[in-house]
Write a protein that holds these residues in place. Structure first.
Motif, short mmCIF file in Angstrom:
data_model
loop_
_atom_site.label_atom_id
_atom_site.label_comp_id
_atom_site.label_asym_id
_atom_site.label_seq_id
_atom_site.Cartn_x
_atom_site.Cartn_y
_atom_site.Cartn_z
N SER A 106 0.83 -1.21 0.00
CA SER A 106 0.00 0.00 0.00
C SER A 106 0.86 1.25 0.00
CB SER A 106 -0.93 0.00 1.22
OG SER A 106 -0.20 0.15 2.41
N ILE A 107 2.07 1.15 0.56
CA ILE A 107 2.97 2.30 0.59
C ILE A 107 3.61 2.52 -0.76
CG2 ILE A 107 5.12 3.20 1.60
CD1 ILE A 107 4.44 1.52 4.10
N VAL A 108 4.17 1.45 -1.33
CA VAL A 108 4.98 1.60 -2.52
C VAL A 108 4.19 1.44 -3.80
CG1 VAL A 108 7.01 0.72 -3.72
CG2 VAL A 108 6.99 0.78 -1.24
N GLY A 123 3.62 -4.96 10.04
CA GLY A 123 3.14 -4.01 9.05
C GLY A 123 3.20 -2.58 9.56
N ARG A 124 2.85 -2.39 10.84
CA ARG A 124 2.93 -1.04 11.42
C ARG A 124 4.37 -0.56 11.46
NH1 ARG A 124 -1.11 -3.06 15.08
NH2 ARG A 124 0.49 -3.50 16.63
N GLN A 125 5.30 -1.44 11.82
CA GLN A 125 6.72 -1.08 11.84
C GLN A 125 7.19 -0.68 10.45
OE1 GLN A 125 8.81 -4.45 13.47
NE2 GLN A 125 7.79 -4.34 15.46
N LEU A 126 6.73 -1.43 9.46
CA LEU A 126 7.15 -1.18 8.08
C LEU A 126 6.64 0.17 7.59
CD1 LEU A 126 8.78 -2.91 6.08
CD2 LEU A 126 6.62 -3.58 5.06
N LYS A 127 5.41 0.52 7.96
CA LYS A 127 4.85 1.81 7.54
C LYS A 127 5.68 2.96 8.08
CE LYS A 127 0.01 0.94 6.48
NZ LYS A 127 -1.37 1.36 6.75
N PRO A 168 8.00 7.01 0.25
CA PRO A 168 8.49 6.15 -0.84
C PRO A 168 9.61 6.78 -1.65
CG PRO A 168 6.09 6.20 -0.79
CD PRO A 168 6.56 7.25 0.17
N ALA A 169 9.68 8.11 -1.67
CA ALA A 169 10.73 8.79 -2.44
C ALA A 169 12.12 8.43 -1.92
CB ALA A 169 10.52 10.29 -2.40
N ASP A 170 12.21 8.02 -0.66
CA ASP A 170 13.50 7.61 -0.11
C ASP A 170 14.08 6.44 -0.88
OD1 ASP A 170 13.40 9.57 1.79
OD2 ASP A 170 12.79 8.26 3.43
N ALA A 183 19.86 1.84 0.97
CA ALA A 183 20.76 1.01 1.77
C ALA A 183 20.51 1.21 3.27
CB ALA A 183 22.21 1.32 1.42
N GLU A 184 20.24 2.45 3.63
CA GLU A 184 19.97 2.74 5.05
C GLU A 184 18.65 2.13 5.50
OE1 GLU A 184 19.28 6.68 7.89
OE2 GLU A 184 20.23 6.89 5.93
N VAL A 185 17.62 2.28 4.66
CA VAL A 185 16.31 1.71 4.98
C VAL A 185 16.37 0.19 5.02
CG1 VAL A 185 13.96 1.40 4.10
CG2 VAL A 185 15.01 3.67 4.07
#
Length: 391
Positions: A23-25, A69-73, A79-81, A89-91
């Protein structure tokens, strides 16, 4: 965000946790409208096979997926990151382990007997592998490549996922971007009725650095022969209609929840926040603390708020307001099967949707949900109403 006319979506409650990353990406709408009385909730839906000491229930697996899922959000808030190699790489340091856990849990859930989970497992797996691929996970990249090269019904989804991953990682490489554009054209030509590909192409048009390439992706999406392409066209027409309202005067009128008449014409010289929402809309309720704070901070300084309720049952709205006495602003309500008539009139197909109207009665923003905390004090600091408007 809840949409009036949604793109094809998943309706298995557990799977919304699995698809938090999608849903994010990907822009996939995993939210649903108000459930029917007969729909089981994530907390009560039973597994179709008995739990044993060695096997967890679908609810237990779903709870863990929801937490991840909450942690991932949080980790993938922007998404631009993912367009920048160093940021990816950091994410990846925190999200790759989370995504790997979600992969394992989605497979466990598919074997748990949860209704629909097994059927949707291949699609979920592709979405998770795609995001892992974007984040540079070599194993996921290999798995996605193998799935895209294999024969069978899942190959198309894998090719779409691979395309998206290549698009996201090619933004600073002209040659790689050109290859991704070429691949997108090939896939669109080969599978013009695919809703999944249509949605992905359109999402690609919203994320990227090259404006010509983004416009090309939008054109490809809109020229697909899928149901999603028609829905996207309708949405874009609605967005255009909404944007045309900015800079023009607007007076809202209707019946409040108690049946009495209301009009914003009575709020001359006030800054007005208009909130289209519903009690069954999760994102609307998530935004409510922000709205409450704005009211507390600025009401005495000239801010007014009016809620346009898209609830279908007046008792639901009244019950919610009785439990939330600090929602002290007027609520407009009309009974019926659809959303509030004002939502239909202004072409609103997703909630929450917020407008900001300045002291002169001019619409200053139809996307105020994004930054009303910043805009409200700015509008309050502007000169007062235009006397000629109210003669």
């Amino acid at each position: 965000m809840i949409r009036r006319s949604r793109l094809p979506q998943l309706r298995i409650p557990f799977l919304s946790a699995m698809l938090a990353c999608a849903s994010i990406v990907f822009g996939i709408d995993t939210t649903g409208a108000k459930p029917s009385d007969s729909a089981a909730s994530p907390a009560t839906m039973p597994s179709t096979r008995p739990a044993t000491a060695a096997a967890r229930t679908a609810n237990e697996i779903g709870d863990e997926l929801e937490k991840l899922g909450r942690q991932l959000k949080v980790a993938l808030n922007d998404p631009a990151d993912l367009l920048e190699e160093t940021k990816r790489a950091e994410v990846a340091k925190t999200t790759v382990p989370t995504l790997r856990k979600m992969l394992a849990l989605s497979e466990e859930l598919a074997e748990s007997g949860a209704p629909g989970a097994k059927m949707m497992a291949p699609s979920v797996r592709v979405h998770l592998l795609t995001l892992l691929c974007v984040l540079g996970d070599a194993q996921a990249t290999s798995e996605l490549e193998n799935a895209a090269s294999a024969a069978g019904p899942d190959a198309s989804a894998a090719k779409t996922g691979r395309l998206f991953a290549r698009w996201m990682t090619a933004q600073n490489d002209r040659g790689a971007l050109d290859r991704a554009v070429f691949e997108a054209k090939q896939l669109a030509r080969a599978d013009p009725t695919s809703d999944d590909l249509t949605q992905t192409l359109f999402q690609m048009s919203q994320i990227g650095k090259s404006k010509p390439a983004k416009l090309l992706m939008e054109d490809l999406a809109l020229n697909m022969k899928s149901k999603s392409a028609e829905t996207i066209k309708e949405r874009l027409a609605g967005v255009k209609k909404l944007r045309a309202m900015e800079g023009k005067p607007l007076t809202l009128a209707g019946a409040k929840v108690d049946g009495t008449k209301f009009t914003t014409a009575d709020w001359k010289g006030k800054v007005i926040l208009v909130d289209f929402w519903a009690t069954w809309c999760g994102p609307c309720r998530e935004a409510l603390p922000r709205v409450k704070k704005a009211y507390q901070d600025y009401h005495e300084k000239g801010l007014e708020i009016v809620g346009i309720s898209c609830d279908r049952d007046v008792d639901d709205l009244k019950g919610f307001l009785n439990q939330n006495k600090d929602v002290a602003w007027p609520q407009l309500f009309e009974s019926g099967e659809g959303w509030h008539p004002l939502a239909t009139e202004y072409g609103i197909d997703s909630i929450p949707r917020m407008f900001l109207i300045d002291k002169r009665g001019i619409v200053r923003s139809v996307t105020a949900r994004e930054d009303f905390e910043k805009m409200i004090p700015q509008l309050l600091a502007e000169p007062g109403q235009d006397p000629a408007r109210h003669k």
